[in-house]
Design an enzyme around this catalytic site. Structure first.
Site, PDB file in Angstrom:
ATOM      1  N   ARG A 225      51.021  69.561 -61.293  1.00  0.00           N
ATOM      2  CA  ARG A 225      51.474  68.470 -62.143  1.00  0.00           C
ATOM      3  C   ARG A 225      50.280  67.926 -62.916  1.00  0.00           C
ATOM      4  O   ARG A 225      49.196  67.732 -62.347  1.00  0.00           O
ATOM      5  CB  ARG A 225      52.113  67.353 -61.304  1.00  0.00           C
ATOM      6  CG  ARG A 225      53.453  67.740 -60.687  1.00  0.00           C
ATOM      7  CD  ARG A 225      54.531  67.810 -61.771  1.00  0.00           C
ATOM      8  NE  ARG A 225      55.827  68.237 -61.247  1.00  0.00           N
ATOM      9  CZ  ARG A 225      56.288  69.476 -61.291  1.00  0.00           C
ATOM     10  NH1 ARG A 225      55.525  70.442 -61.810  1.00  0.00           N
ATOM     11  NH2 ARG A 225      57.479  69.770 -60.838  1.00  0.00           N
ATOM     12  N   HIS A 273      52.191  75.734 -69.626  1.00  0.00           N
ATOM     13  CA  HIS A 273      53.205  75.433 -68.607  1.00  0.00           C
ATOM     14  C   HIS A 273      54.085  76.657 -68.350  1.00  0.00           C
ATOM     15  O   HIS A 273      55.311  76.599 -68.435  1.00  0.00           O
ATOM     16  CB  HIS A 273      54.062  74.235 -69.009  1.00  0.00           C
ATOM     17  CG  HIS A 273      54.709  73.568 -67.829  1.00  0.00           C
ATOM     18  ND1 HIS A 273      54.949  72.211 -67.787  1.00  0.00           N
ATOM     19  CD2 HIS A 273      55.170  74.066 -66.643  1.00  0.00           C
ATOM     20  CE1 HIS A 273      55.535  71.908 -66.626  1.00  0.00           C
ATOM     21  NE2 HIS A 273      55.675  73.024 -65.930  1.00  0.00           N
TER      22      HIS A 273
END
Length: 310
Positions: A225, A273
Site C-alpha cells: 500500500r 500498480h
C-alpha cells in the site's frame, strides 16, 4: 434465485460477466446479476469495487454480504452505512501474481541486474553477488500474500525474516511481531518487502527513524500500500545513500503524478500498480463460493474484521 448487484468501475463488467456467470453456474447457484440497483432491498449480494458509484449501503436491507473484488478494503471498511458482512478478495491469481513480482524484483536487486542492464559503456565487472543463503530479506506482513512470498523466497534459499503486528508462525520463516520485533528485523534486512494492509497502525510505518535502522544500501520494495511509506523520508534516505534503491508499485496518489520526484530519481523504480491484479476467472470462483456458503448457512471466506480493518 439470488439477485446479485455488480458495482465496479466502468468496463469491469465486460471482463467479469462470462467468468462470474460460469462460476455461479458451476457452484450450483441460480442467480440474476444486475449492474443497476433497481430495487436495492431486493439485492441479496453486492459484488463491489471502489469507483462504481456505490457509497451508501443503507438501502440494501436484504443483502447478506458485500463481496469485494479487491484484496484491500481500506476505502470501504470504515463506511458507516456498510453494516452487512464484508469479505475481501483472496484468490490464487492475486497470490501468484504477487509472488512473481516480489521474487522477480528481489532477484533483480540481489543479482545486481540493474548494474549490467543500465550500462552504457563497455565494461567487464565481475563482481560476484552473494548466494541467496547469505542475503537476508525481510517480509513485513504475513497475511496470505506475505506468507506466500516469504515461502517462495525461502525456497530460493534466502534467509527470510517475517514481521507482523500480531504473532504468526510460518514454517521455515523466522517470524517476529509487535513494535518490539520490528527493529531487529529491519537491522538485518538487505531487502525489505512491504505487504501490510493499510490501517491506522501501518500508515507511514516506514518513516525516517525506521529507515535509519536498515543496513546502509538496503533495498525497499513496496507492492503493498502506498501509505505504508513516508515518501519524503524515502527520498531523503535515497539522497543520503542510506537506502540503495526503492522499487515501488503503489502510491498515495495513483496514477503517480507526472511531476512526482519518484519518476526522476535514479535509484527509484516505478511500476504502475501491477504487482498483483485481481484476475476475473479466479476471483469469480471466490465470489461464487462465498455466495454458495452464505446460501448454505456456512461461514463466509475472508470476512473482514472491522476492528482490525482487514
Amino acid at each position: 434465485m439470488v439477485r446479485i448487484l455488480f458495482s465496479a468501475p466502468p468496463g469491469l463488467w465486460a471482463e467479469y460477466r462470462a467468468p462470474l456467470t460460469r462460476a455461479l453456474d458451476e457452484a450450483g447457484i441460480k442467480a440474476e446479476i444486475v449492474t443497476g440497483t433497481g430495487d436495492p432491498a431486493a439485492i441479496d449480494y453486492v459484488v463491489f469495487a471502489p469507483g462504481g458509484g456505490l457509497s451508501d449501503f443503507t438501502p440494501f436491507t436484504g443483502a447478506k454480504a458485500v463481496l469485494s473484488l479487491w484484496a484491500g478494503v481500506e476505502t470501504v471498511v470504515g463506511n458507516p452505512t456498510l453494516t452487512q458482512p464484508l469479505c475481501r478478495m483472496v484468490d490464487a491469481g492475486l497470490e501468484e501474481g504477487m509472488v512473481e513480482w516480489v521474487t522477480g524484483h528481489v532477484l533483480r536487486h540481489h543479482l545486481g541486474f540493474d548494474r549490467d542492464i543500465c550500462a552504457t559503456e563497455p565494461h567487464w565487472d565481475q563482481r560476484v553477488p552473494p548466494l541467496a543463503r547469505d542475503r537476508t530479506v525481510a517480509v513485513l506482513g504475513l497475511g496470505a500474500l506475505g506468507r506466500a512470498c516469504a515461502e517462495a523466497l525461502a525456497a530460493l534459499r534466502f534467509r527470510v525474516l517475517g514481521w507482523s503486528r500480531n504473532p504468526r508462525a510460518v514454517p521455515g520463516i523466522d517470524c517476529h511481531h509487535g513494535a518490539e520485533g520490528l527493529r531487529p528485523v529491519l537491522e538485518q534486512a538487505g531487502i525489505v518487502v512491504l505487504l501490510l494492509p493499510r490501517t491506522p497502525e501501518t500508515e507511514g510505518l516506514i518513516d525516517a527513524e525506521r529507515l535509519s535502522w536498515l543496513p546502509e544500501g538496503a533495498v525497499l520494495l513496496n507492492p503493498g500500500r502506498g501509505a505504508l511509506i513516508d515518501e519524503a523520508a524515502v527520498l531523503a534516505a535515497l539522497d543520503a545513500g542510506r537506502l540503495g534503491h526503492a522499487t515501488l508499485d503503489v502510491f498515495r496518489t495513483e496514477p503517480l503524478p507526472p511531476d512526482h520526484p519518484f519518476w526522476r530519481h535514479p535509484r527509484v523504480t516505478v511500476t504502475p500498480h501491477v504487482a498483483s491484479e485481481t484476475r476475473p476467472a479466479s476471483a469469480a470462483r471466490v465470489i461464487a463460493e462465498n455466495v454458495r456458503r452464505a446460501e448454505a448457512g456456512e461461514p463466509l471466506l475472508f470476512r473482514v474484521d472491522r476492528a482490525r480493518g482487514y
